[in-house]
Write a protein that holds these residues in place. Structure first.
Motif, PDB file in Angstrom:
ATOM      1  N   GLN A  98       0.616   4.372  -4.314  1.00  0.00           N
ATOM      2  CA  GLN A  98      -0.071   3.489  -5.248  1.00  0.00           C
ATOM      3  C   GLN A  98      -0.727   2.315  -4.524  1.00  0.00           C
ATOM      4  OE1 GLN A  98       1.093   0.127  -8.445  1.00  0.00           O
ATOM      5  NE2 GLN A  98       2.465   1.880  -8.419  1.00  0.00           N
ATOM      6  N   ALA A  99      -0.105   1.847  -3.447  1.00  0.00           N
ATOM      7  CA  ALA A  99      -0.632   0.696  -2.710  1.00  0.00           C
ATOM      8  C   ALA A  99      -2.078   0.899  -2.279  1.00  0.00           C
ATOM      9  CB  ALA A  99       0.247   0.425  -1.494  1.00  0.00           C
ATOM     10  N   PHE A 100      -2.483   2.139  -2.039  1.00  0.00           N
ATOM     11  CA  PHE A 100      -3.812   2.420  -1.511  1.00  0.00           C
ATOM     12  C   PHE A 100      -4.812   2.855  -2.580  1.00  0.00           C
ATOM     13  CE2 PHE A 100      -0.735   3.044   1.858  1.00  0.00           C
ATOM     14  CZ  PHE A 100      -1.284   2.298   2.895  1.00  0.00           C
ATOM     15  N   GLU A 101      -4.366   2.924  -3.830  1.00  0.00           N
ATOM     16  CA  GLU A 101      -5.271   3.340  -4.905  1.00  0.00           C
ATOM     17  C   GLU A 101      -6.299   2.230  -5.171  1.00  0.00           C
ATOM     18  OE1 GLU A 101      -5.599   6.142  -6.282  1.00  0.00           O
ATOM     19  OE2 GLU A 101      -3.737   7.230  -5.851  1.00  0.00           O
ATOM     20  N   SER A 107      -5.665  -3.047  -9.110  1.00  0.00           N
ATOM     21  CA  SER A 107      -5.920  -2.829  -7.688  1.00  0.00           C
ATOM     22  C   SER A 107      -6.541  -4.030  -6.987  1.00  0.00           C
ATOM     23  CB  SER A 107      -6.837  -1.613  -7.497  1.00  0.00           C
ATOM     24  OG  SER A 107      -6.174  -0.417  -7.823  1.00  0.00           O
ATOM     25  N   ARG A 108      -7.239  -4.876  -7.727  1.00  0.00           N
ATOM     26  CA  ARG A 108      -7.920  -6.009  -7.101  1.00  0.00           C
ATOM     27  C   ARG A 108      -7.182  -7.331  -7.287  1.00  0.00           C
ATOM     28  NH1 ARG A 108     -11.303  -2.202  -8.635  1.00  0.00           N
ATOM     29  NH2 ARG A 108     -12.957  -1.537  -7.218  1.00  0.00           N
ATOM     30  N   THR A 109      -5.979  -7.278  -7.798  1.00  0.00           N
ATOM     31  CA  THR A 109      -5.191  -8.510  -7.926  1.00  0.00           C
ATOM     32  C   THR A 109      -4.632  -8.899  -6.560  1.00  0.00           C
ATOM     33  OG1 THR A 109      -3.128  -7.318  -8.385  1.00  0.00           O
ATOM     34  CG2 THR A 109      -4.538  -7.847 -10.271  1.00  0.00           C
ATOM     35  N   TRP A 110      -4.297 -10.187  -6.408  1.00  0.00           N
ATOM     36  CA  TRP A 110      -3.788 -10.642  -5.107  1.00  0.00           C
ATOM     37  C   TRP A 110      -2.439 -10.009  -4.804  1.00  0.00           C
ATOM     38  CZ3 TRP A 110       0.848 -13.038  -4.394  1.00  0.00           C
ATOM     39  CH2 TRP A 110       1.462 -13.616  -5.504  1.00  0.00           C
ATOM     40  N   LYS A 111      -1.629  -9.750  -5.840  1.00  0.00           N
ATOM     41  CA  LYS A 111      -0.326  -9.117  -5.624  1.00  0.00           C
ATOM     42  C   LYS A 111      -0.501  -7.706  -5.061  1.00  0.00           C
ATOM     43  CE  LYS A 111       2.545 -11.586  -8.980  1.00  0.00           C
ATOM     44  NZ  LYS A 111       3.408 -11.447 -10.185  1.00  0.00           N
ATOM     45  N   HIS A 112      -1.451  -6.974  -5.622  1.00  0.00           N
ATOM     46  CA  HIS A 112      -1.647  -5.612  -5.144  1.00  0.00           C
ATOM     47  C   HIS A 112      -2.247  -5.605  -3.737  1.00  0.00           C
ATOM     48  CE1 HIS A 112      -1.894  -1.273  -5.794  1.00  0.00           C
ATOM     49  NE2 HIS A 112      -3.029  -1.317  -5.126  1.00  0.00           N
ATOM     50  N   LEU A 114      -1.713  -7.818  -1.432  1.00  0.00           N
ATOM     51  CA  LEU A 114      -0.611  -8.118  -0.522  1.00  0.00           C
ATOM     52  C   LEU A 114       0.280  -6.893  -0.342  1.00  0.00           C
ATOM     53  CD1 LEU A 114       1.021 -10.122   1.163  1.00  0.00           C
ATOM     54  CD2 LEU A 114       2.191 -10.831  -0.948  1.00  0.00           C
ATOM     55  N   PHE A 115       0.530  -6.199  -1.439  1.00  0.00           N
ATOM     56  CA  PHE A 115       1.311  -4.967  -1.410  1.00  0.00           C
ATOM     57  C   PHE A 115       0.666  -3.945  -0.473  1.00  0.00           C
ATOM     58  CE2 PHE A 115       2.317  -0.974  -4.085  1.00  0.00           C
ATOM     59  CZ  PHE A 115       3.502  -0.737  -3.413  1.00  0.00           C
ATOM     60  N   ARG A 116      -0.633  -3.792  -0.601  1.00  0.00           N
ATOM     61  CA  ARG A 116      -1.345  -2.840   0.247  1.00  0.00           C
ATOM     62  C   ARG A 116      -1.286  -3.271   1.715  1.00  0.00           C
ATOM     63  NH1 ARG A 116      -7.102   0.174  -0.397  1.00  0.00           N
ATOM     64  NH2 ARG A 116      -7.336   0.775   1.782  1.00  0.00           N
ATOM     65  N   TYR A 117      -1.475  -4.560   1.977  1.00  0.00           N
ATOM     66  CA  TYR A 117      -1.440  -5.061   3.355  1.00  0.00           C
ATOM     67  C   TYR A 117      -0.107  -4.725   4.013  1.00  0.00           C
ATOM     68  CZ  TYR A 117      -0.927  -8.375   7.188  1.00  0.00           C
ATOM     69  OH  TYR A 117      -0.676  -8.942   8.409  1.00  0.00           O
ATOM     70  N   LYS A 118       0.996  -4.931   3.290  1.00  0.00           N
ATOM     71  CA  LYS A 118       2.322  -4.646   3.841  1.00  0.00           C
ATOM     72  C   LYS A 118       2.482  -3.157   4.127  1.00  0.00           C
ATOM     73  CE  LYS A 118       4.753  -8.534   1.693  1.00  0.00           C
ATOM     74  NZ  LYS A 118       5.800  -8.930   0.714  1.00  0.00           N
ATOM     75  N   TRP A 119       2.013  -2.328   3.209  1.00  0.00           N
ATOM     76  CA  TRP A 119       2.136  -0.880   3.417  1.00  0.00           C
ATOM     77  C   TRP A 119       1.248  -0.407   4.566  1.00  0.00           C
ATOM     78  CZ3 TRP A 119       3.839   3.553   0.125  1.00  0.00           C
ATOM     79  CH2 TRP A 119       4.965   3.210  -0.628  1.00  0.00           C
ATOM     80  N   GLU A 120       0.105  -1.040   4.736  1.00  0.00           N
ATOM     81  CA  GLU A 120      -0.789  -0.673   5.839  1.00  0.00           C
ATOM     82  C   GLU A 120      -0.095  -0.814   7.185  1.00  0.00           C
ATOM     83  OE1 GLU A 120      -3.752   0.509   6.295  1.00  0.00           O
ATOM     84  OE2 GLU A 120      -5.045   0.105   4.569  1.00  0.00           O
ATOM     85  N   LEU A 121       0.845  -1.761   7.278  1.00  0.00           N
ATOM     86  CA  LEU A 121       1.496  -2.050   8.544  1.00  0.00           C
ATOM     87  C   LEU A 121       2.461  -0.956   8.986  1.00  0.00           C
ATOM     88  CD1 LEU A 121       2.210  -5.869   8.081  1.00  0.00           C
ATOM     89  CD2 LEU A 121       0.403  -4.799   9.442  1.00  0.00           C
ATOM     90  N   TRP A 122       2.871  -0.089   8.042  1.00  0.00           N
ATOM     91  CA  TRP A 122       3.867   0.912   8.438  1.00  0.00           C
ATOM     92  C   TRP A 122       3.581   2.344   7.981  1.00  0.00           C
ATOM     93  CZ3 TRP A 122       6.749   3.773   4.960  1.00  0.00           C
ATOM     94  CH2 TRP A 122       6.767   3.310   3.631  1.00  0.00           C
ATOM     95  N   VAL A 123       2.829   2.520   6.909  1.00  0.00           N
ATOM     96  CA  VAL A 123       2.659   3.874   6.371  1.00  0.00           C
ATOM     97  C   VAL A 123       1.929   4.780   7.352  1.00  0.00           C
ATOM     98  CG1 VAL A 123       1.422   5.210   4.638  1.00  0.00           C
ATOM     99  CG2 VAL A 123       2.886   3.340   3.930  1.00  0.00           C
TER     100      VAL A 123
END
Length: 353
Positions: A98-101, A107-112, A114-123
């Motif tokens: 979902q983080a990358f959807e 999807s364009r909220t700051w919370k999402h 940030l969520f995507r940024y964190k997942w980018e670091l490890w997925v």
């Protein structure tokens, strides 16, 4: 996770040990007495879980090699994480990405973001370093391929199961059960939240009210404040917040139908649980839900509240239609067992060894 791990531990061909932080040990050196995994063999590391998992994900260390037995065939993570190890192959579970959807309502909220940024670091590291990625639906697998250009050959769908208690409750006698409302009701699980289609549910409630329907919507689970406030203007919505598992079974058993208008699910296990419990199941046409319910559920466009209201009224009034979807649903849900999930998991370990 509990069902998968317990199922693995029961297989003669599997020698399983848990690996977790010492912080979860009680004074008797075991997990909490209420934890289903308490009696499984265990190994622990001394650092705190959250801090350790962050360094695993974001920095790629420390290696957990030193905590593993000399002969370890697999390190299996039944949750969404990355664990650095070189001693053996690793299998990691991703329920969805979902983080990358890019096109969800949030999807364009700051919370999402940030969520995507964190997942980018490890997925992406997980896809590169892990031998196999496990997931729960063909939908989730395809989205990994589409959004991350992942190799479909190293992604395996394991699925989810339905507990026997949901099938058992279908034949329970409701005579002495205290209903949450006097009127026939539609059950919704997961709270009134944006990520569970809260706006669409409110629109359906309004459509039911306009038709002067006696049907009520009962919501189990925590709801977001904005929807709690909005529901106060809907006389046909009752919010129960979180309910114990045993009460949830009875809520399902007594319902006229189950409504699940979520815009995004990697699997959507409440829909199958409702089917097992013997109630017609109505889900949105989004993400994995059409795949999971198949022809045994009723798939709707969540942006058509009038049509959904008419359908819910028909399911309550038409005994033939109701019986049809109850029978289809129970037969369909019976295919989803934890034992089959474990079978697929063991087959995957053998295939990728």
């Amino acid at each position: 996770m509990n069902h998968i791990l317990l199922g693995l531990a029961e297989r003669n061909e599997v020698d399983l040990e848990l690996l977790f932080s010492q912080q979860w040990l009680g004074s008797d050196g075991k997990l909490d007495p209420g934890c289903p995994l308490r009696d499984l063999p265990q190994r622990t590391f001394s650092t705190l879980e959250n801090a350790t998992e962050r360094t695993w994900k974001f920095l790629g260390y420390p290696s957990v090699d030193k905590y593993l037995p000399e002969k370890t065939d697999w390190l299996y993570a039944p949750m969404e994480t990355y664990i650095p190890v070189s001693k053996c192959p690793v299998a990691v579970t991703l329920h969805d990405i979902q983080a990358f959807e890019p096109d969800l309502p949030w999807s364009r909220t700051w919370k999402h973001r940030l969520f995507r940024y964190k997942w980018e670091l490890w997925v992406r590291r997980a896809f590169s370093k892990c031998r196999v990625i496990l997931t729960v639906s063909e939908f989730s697998k395809q989205r990994m391929v589409d959004l991350l250009a992942a190799d479909p050959q190293k992604i395996v769908v394991i699925g989810n199961g339905v507990e026997q208690c949901f099938f058992d409750i279908a034949s329970a006698d409701l005579a002495d059960w205290q209903r949450p409302v006097e009127s026939p009701y539609i059950i919704l699980i997961g709270g009134l939240r944006q990520k569970k289609g809260g706006d669409d549910v409110l629109a359906v409630a309004k459509a039911l009210h306009q038709r002067k329907s006696h049907l009520h919507i009962v919501v189990a689970g925590e709801s977001e404040t904005v929807y709690v406030e909005a529901s106060q203007n809907c006389s046909n919505i009752t919010l129960l917040r979180m309910v114990p598992d045993a009460d949830l079974l009875w809520l399902l058993r007594g319902a006229s139908s189950f409504l699940f208008l979520s815009p995004y699910e990697g699997f959507g296990i409440p829909a199958l649980e409702a089917m097992a419990a013997g109630i017609p199941t109505v889900v949105s046409n989004q993400a994995s839900l059409p795949e999971i319910v198949g022809d045994a559920g009723i798939v709707v466009d969540p942006k058509t509240p009038d049509a959904i209201a008419d359908l819910l009224i028909e399911l309550d009034n038409n005994s033939y239609l109701r019986k049809k979807y109850i029978e289809l649903g129970r037969k369909h849900a019976a295919q989803y067992t934890w034992s089959r999930c474990v079978d697929r998991l063991i087959s995957t370990f053998k295939q990728f060894a």
